[in-house]
Design a protein around this motif. Sequence first.
Motif, short mmCIF file in Angstrom:
data_model
loop_
_atom_site.label_atom_id
_atom_site.label_comp_id
_atom_site.label_asym_id
_atom_site.label_seq_id
_atom_site.Cartn_x
_atom_site.Cartn_y
_atom_site.Cartn_z
N TYR A 28 75.24 -44.91 17.64
CA TYR A 28 74.19 -44.07 17.24
C TYR A 28 73.66 -44.71 16.02
N ILE A 29 72.64 -44.46 15.26
CA ILE A 29 72.31 -44.52 14.05
C ILE A 29 72.22 -43.77 13.09
N VAL A 30 73.22 -44.14 12.13
CA VAL A 30 74.23 -42.85 11.54
C VAL A 30 73.52 -42.93 10.30
N LEU A 31 73.30 -41.77 9.89
CA LEU A 31 72.67 -42.33 8.22
C LEU A 31 73.51 -41.19 7.09
N GLU A 32 74.22 -40.82 6.19
CA GLU A 32 75.04 -40.66 5.29
C GLU A 32 74.07 -39.80 4.40
N ALA A 33 74.82 -38.68 3.52
CA ALA A 33 74.86 -38.09 2.22
C ALA A 33 75.89 -37.03 1.78
N GLU A 34 76.28 -37.26 1.05
CA GLU A 34 77.57 -36.50 0.83
C GLU A 34 77.29 -35.08 0.16
N ASP A 35 76.47 -34.48 -0.21
CA ASP A 35 75.67 -33.31 -0.78
C ASP A 35 74.54 -32.77 0.19
N GLY A 36 73.73 -31.64 -0.39
CA GLY A 36 72.49 -31.21 -0.16
C GLY A 36 71.79 -32.05 -1.24
N LEU A 37 71.82 -32.34 -2.47
CA LEU A 37 70.78 -32.31 -2.97
C LEU A 37 69.13 -33.29 -2.96
N GLY A 38 68.48 -32.89 -2.65
CA GLY A 38 67.12 -33.98 -1.91
C GLY A 38 67.80 -33.70 -0.26
N LEU A 39 68.01 -33.00 0.08
CA LEU A 39 68.37 -33.09 1.52
C LEU A 39 67.14 -33.04 2.67
N ILE A 40 66.48 -31.82 1.96
CA ILE A 40 64.79 -31.56 2.81
C ILE A 40 64.00 -32.84 2.59
N GLU A 41 64.05 -33.74 2.01
CA GLU A 41 63.15 -34.55 1.27
C GLU A 41 63.61 -35.58 2.22
N ARG A 42 64.56 -36.30 2.16
CA ARG A 42 65.06 -36.92 2.85
C ARG A 42 64.48 -36.99 4.66
N VAL A 43 65.95 -35.37 4.65
CA VAL A 43 64.87 -35.07 6.32
C VAL A 43 63.76 -35.27 6.33
N LYS A 44 63.25 -35.08 5.64
CA LYS A 44 61.45 -35.25 6.15
C LYS A 44 61.30 -36.53 6.11
N ARG A 45 61.93 -37.61 5.38
CA ARG A 45 61.55 -38.86 5.03
C ARG A 45 62.04 -40.06 6.35
N GLU A 46 63.22 -39.59 6.93
CA GLU A 46 63.94 -40.16 7.39
C GLU A 46 63.58 -39.58 8.81
N ARG A 47 63.26 -38.36 9.75
CA ARG A 47 63.45 -38.29 10.37
C ARG A 47 64.40 -38.42 11.73
N PRO A 48 66.06 -37.62 10.97
CA PRO A 48 67.23 -37.72 12.40
C PRO A 48 66.49 -37.17 13.47
N ASN A 49 67.47 -37.24 14.66
CA ASN A 49 67.58 -36.90 15.54
C ASN A 49 68.16 -35.19 15.55
N LEU A 50 69.22 -35.26 14.90
CA LEU A 50 70.52 -34.73 14.36
C LEU A 50 71.19 -34.50 13.51
N ILE A 51 71.15 -33.57 12.82
CA ILE A 51 72.38 -33.67 11.39
C ILE A 51 73.69 -32.99 12.13
N LEU A 52 74.55 -33.21 11.79
CA LEU A 52 75.75 -33.12 11.44
C LEU A 52 76.26 -31.92 9.71
N MET A 53 76.30 -30.81 9.51
CA MET A 53 75.96 -30.00 8.68
C MET A 53 77.49 -30.05 8.20
N ASP A 54 78.25 -30.58 6.66
CA ASP A 54 79.01 -29.32 6.58
C ASP A 54 79.25 -28.02 5.87
N LEU A 55 79.88 -27.14 5.57
CA LEU A 55 78.91 -26.22 5.16
C LEU A 55 79.52 -26.04 4.11
N GLN A 56 81.19 -26.27 3.59
CA GLN A 56 81.48 -26.35 2.28
C GLN A 56 80.95 -27.75 1.33
N LEU A 57 79.65 -27.39 0.97
CA LEU A 57 79.32 -28.36 0.05
C LEU A 57 78.94 -28.17 -1.60
#
Length: 122
Positions: A28-57
Amino acid sequence: MVHKTILVVEDHQVSRDLVVELLTAAGYIVLEAEDGLGLIERVKRERPNLILMDLQLPRIDGFTLIRQLKADAETREIPVLAVTAYTQPEQKASALDAGCAYYLTKPLDTQAVLSVVARFLA
């Protein structure tokens, strides 16, 4: 082979590295994020097929991020899988109510992760 992109949102470096290594080794091609700041905009820009999300961020919790992703027409169709240390039934129910497609608990069973990811990306 069509390469699918997965965004891993995890604030703990060791946990993130483990998941990234596992998914990368599986092709798989894997993108990384350490928190949710700017995440919505990043998802719109990079269009991942799936997101694995920690709940405690830090800053913005995963529950809030999932609700935001599911409320947005541009991101609502992207499956979000919770990957969390939360094991209480009410926490799982809250994640699923927020729009999570699946709930994986830590410590992770690597074969289960690969199986669930493959199912959602089929």
